[in-house]
Design a protein around this motif. Structure first.
Motif, PDB file in Angstrom:
ATOM      1  N   ILE A   1       0.872  -1.180   0.000  1.00  0.00           N
ATOM      2  CA  ILE A   1       0.000   0.000   0.000  1.00  0.00           C
ATOM      3  C   ILE A   1       0.906   1.226   0.000  1.00  0.00           C
ATOM      4  O   ILE A   1       1.729   1.392   0.890  1.00  0.00           O
ATOM      5  CB  ILE A   1      -0.878   0.036   1.273  1.00  0.00           C
ATOM      6  CG1 ILE A   1      -1.675  -1.260   1.416  1.00  0.00           C
ATOM      7  CG2 ILE A   1      -1.799   1.247   1.250  1.00  0.00           C
ATOM      8  CD1 ILE A   1      -2.275  -1.445   2.805  1.00  0.00           C
TER       9      ILE A   1
ATOM     10  N   GLU B   1       1.018   5.313   0.054  1.00  0.00           N
ATOM     11  CA  GLU B   1       0.237   6.526   0.262  1.00  0.00           C
ATOM     12  C   GLU B   1       1.087   7.732  -0.121  1.00  0.00           C
ATOM     13  O   GLU B   1       2.196   7.900   0.370  1.00  0.00           O
ATOM     14  CB  GLU B   1      -0.204   6.657   1.716  1.00  0.00           C
ATOM     15  CG  GLU B   1      -1.018   7.939   1.954  1.00  0.00           C
ATOM     16  CD  GLU B   1      -1.470   8.116   3.403  1.00  0.00           C
ATOM     17  OE1 GLU B   1      -1.487   7.123   4.135  1.00  0.00           O
ATOM     18  OE2 GLU B   1      -1.784   9.258   3.771  1.00  0.00           O
TER      19      GLU B   1
ATOM     20  N   ARG C   1      -2.214   3.799  -3.550  1.00  0.00           N
ATOM     21  CA  ARG C   1      -1.984   2.800  -4.598  1.00  0.00           C
ATOM     22  C   ARG C   1      -1.793   1.442  -3.925  1.00  0.00           C
ATOM     23  O   ARG C   1      -1.191   1.355  -2.853  1.00  0.00           O
ATOM     24  CB  ARG C   1      -0.728   3.134  -5.406  1.00  0.00           C
ATOM     25  CG  ARG C   1      -0.697   4.546  -5.961  1.00  0.00           C
ATOM     26  CD  ARG C   1      -1.563   4.720  -7.157  1.00  0.00           C
ATOM     27  NE  ARG C   1      -1.046   3.989  -8.315  1.00  0.00           N
ATOM     28  CZ  ARG C   1      -1.741   3.836  -9.440  1.00  0.00           C
ATOM     29  NH1 ARG C   1      -2.959   4.340  -9.555  1.00  0.00           N
ATOM     30  NH2 ARG C   1      -1.225   3.161 -10.455  1.00  0.00           N
ATOM     31  N   ILE C   2      -2.341   0.419  -4.536  1.00  0.00           N
ATOM     32  CA  ILE C   2      -2.128  -0.938  -4.020  1.00  0.00           C
ATOM     33  C   ILE C   2      -1.498  -1.747  -5.143  1.00  0.00           C
ATOM     34  O   ILE C   2      -2.121  -1.944  -6.194  1.00  0.00           O
ATOM     35  CB  ILE C   2      -3.457  -1.584  -3.589  1.00  0.00           C
ATOM     36  CG1 ILE C   2      -4.107  -0.738  -2.477  1.00  0.00           C
ATOM     37  CG2 ILE C   2      -3.222  -3.009  -3.099  1.00  0.00           C
ATOM     38  CD1 ILE C   2      -5.436  -1.274  -2.015  1.00  0.00           C
TER      39      ILE C   2
ATOM     40  N   GLY D   1      -6.024   2.679  -5.289  1.00  0.00           N
ATOM     41  CA  GLY D   1      -6.485   2.151  -4.007  1.00  0.00           C
ATOM     42  C   GLY D   1      -7.532   3.056  -3.396  1.00  0.00           C
ATOM     43  O   GLY D   1      -7.583   4.249  -3.692  1.00  0.00           O
TER      44      GLY D   1
ATOM     45  N   LEU E   1     -10.423  -0.058   1.561  1.00  0.00           N
ATOM     46  CA  LEU E   1      -9.002  -0.370   1.371  1.00  0.00           C
ATOM     47  C   LEU E   1      -8.685  -1.773   1.904  1.00  0.00           C
ATOM     48  O   LEU E   1      -8.001  -2.561   1.237  1.00  0.00           O
ATOM     49  CB  LEU E   1      -8.144   0.683   2.090  1.00  0.00           C
ATOM     50  CG  LEU E   1      -6.633   0.501   2.000  1.00  0.00           C
ATOM     51  CD1 LEU E   1      -6.154   0.624   0.560  1.00  0.00           C
ATOM     52  CD2 LEU E   1      -5.915   1.518   2.876  1.00  0.00           C
TER      53      LEU E   1
ATOM     54  N   GLN F   1      -9.925  -4.320  -0.467  1.00  0.00           N
ATOM     55  CA  GLN F   1      -9.036  -4.438  -1.636  1.00  0.00           C
ATOM     56  C   GLN F   1      -7.789  -5.252  -1.302  1.00  0.00           C
ATOM     57  O   GLN F   1      -7.368  -6.106  -2.088  1.00  0.00           O
ATOM     58  CB  GLN F   1      -8.615  -3.042  -2.112  1.00  0.00           C
ATOM     59  CG  GLN F   1      -9.666  -2.327  -2.951  1.00  0.00           C
ATOM     60  CD  GLN F   1      -9.110  -1.015  -3.477  1.00  0.00           C
ATOM     61  OE1 GLN F   1      -8.555  -0.226  -2.707  1.00  0.00           O
ATOM     62  NE2 GLN F   1      -9.263  -0.767  -4.763  1.00  0.00           N
ATOM     63  N   VAL F   2      -7.212  -4.962  -0.164  1.00  0.00           N
ATOM     64  CA  VAL F   2      -5.982  -5.665   0.233  1.00  0.00           C
ATOM     65  C   VAL F   2      -6.250  -7.152   0.408  1.00  0.00           C
ATOM     66  O   VAL F   2      -5.496  -8.000  -0.089  1.00  0.00           O
ATOM     67  CB  VAL F   2      -5.407  -5.060   1.543  1.00  0.00           C
ATOM     68  CG1 VAL F   2      -4.266  -5.928   2.081  1.00  0.00           C
ATOM     69  CG2 VAL F   2      -4.920  -3.642   1.304  1.00  0.00           C
TER      70      VAL F   2
END
Lengths: 84, 133
Positions: A77, A79, B105-106, B111, B118, B121-122
């Motif tokens: 992830i 950010e 962003r993932i 994301g 979130l 999604q993960v």
């Protein structure tokens, strides 16, 4: 007269030996200088190779401290943010 | 829940600076990086996420409250030690089109900003990757 000839011959041998030794010493000096230059070149090459690696490691440390979790985690992830 | 995913090795979280509000944004980013030099990166991150004092004096006072070496912190801040790093992250984000903050962003895909979405999604991505082996 014969004895004088022997002395001259011996003197010639000594002079030859000195000259050969002197020439040999010069080679040693050149070899030594060349070896020193080679060692210095290797050191410069090593520095050139390690500086980017060190910089990369430094950047990685800075990046890691702004991260949480395992570098091997399958999901990352990211950010991008402003504190305001 | 996000903490749990990070702690269990499912996810990794990475933060990059975007400077959208001029000097106060920059000061907060630089302070955070300078705090990082003394092991307090996340203290500063959490501090700036929860209050609105973006002054140099406020940053130094916060460093003092954490018992950091304030002289080292002050020098780091005043020399703008991490200016290049912060500007570089900002430039890279803008070049990627991430102008809105926060942008999440993932695995390099868009994301969600809302936590529940979130997490969903993960978890979905982690399950998908596990199936792929």
């Amino acid at each position: 007269m014969k004895r004088a000839g022997i002395w001259i011959g011996a003197l010639g041998l000594v002079v030859s030996a000195v000259l050969i030794a002197a020439c040999g010493g010069g080679d040693d000096g050149e070899q030594s200088a060349a070896a020193q230059q080679s060692a210095e070149a290797q050191q410069v090459e090593q520095v050139e190779q390690t500086e980017p690696a060190q910089e990369e490691a430094r950047v990685q440390v800075i990046r890691d401290r702004a991260s949480l979790g395992s570098p091997d985690a399958p999901v990352v992830i990211q950010e991008y943010s402003d504190f305001l | 829940m996000i903490d749990e995913l990070i702690r269990t090795g499912v996810a990794r979280f990475e933060y990059s600076h975007i400077i959208n509000h001029g000097p106060p944004s920059m000061l907060a980013a630089l302070s955070t990086e300078c705090g990082g030099d003394q092991g307090a990166w996340w203290d500063f991150h959490d501090h700036y996420m929860s209050q609105w004092d973006f002054s140099r004096e406020g940053a130094i006072a916060f460093a003092a409250s954490l018992s950091l070496d304030t002289e080292e912190f002050r020098q780091c801040l005043d020399s703008e030690k991490y200016l290049e790093l912060v500007e570089g992250q900002h430039r890279q984000a803008v070049a990627n089109g991430f102008n809105r903050t926060p942008t999440v962003r993932i695995n390099d895909q868009g994301g969600a900003i809302v936590a529940d979405a979130l997490i969903g999604q993960v978890l979905a991505l982690a399950a998908e990757l596990e199936e792929e082996g």
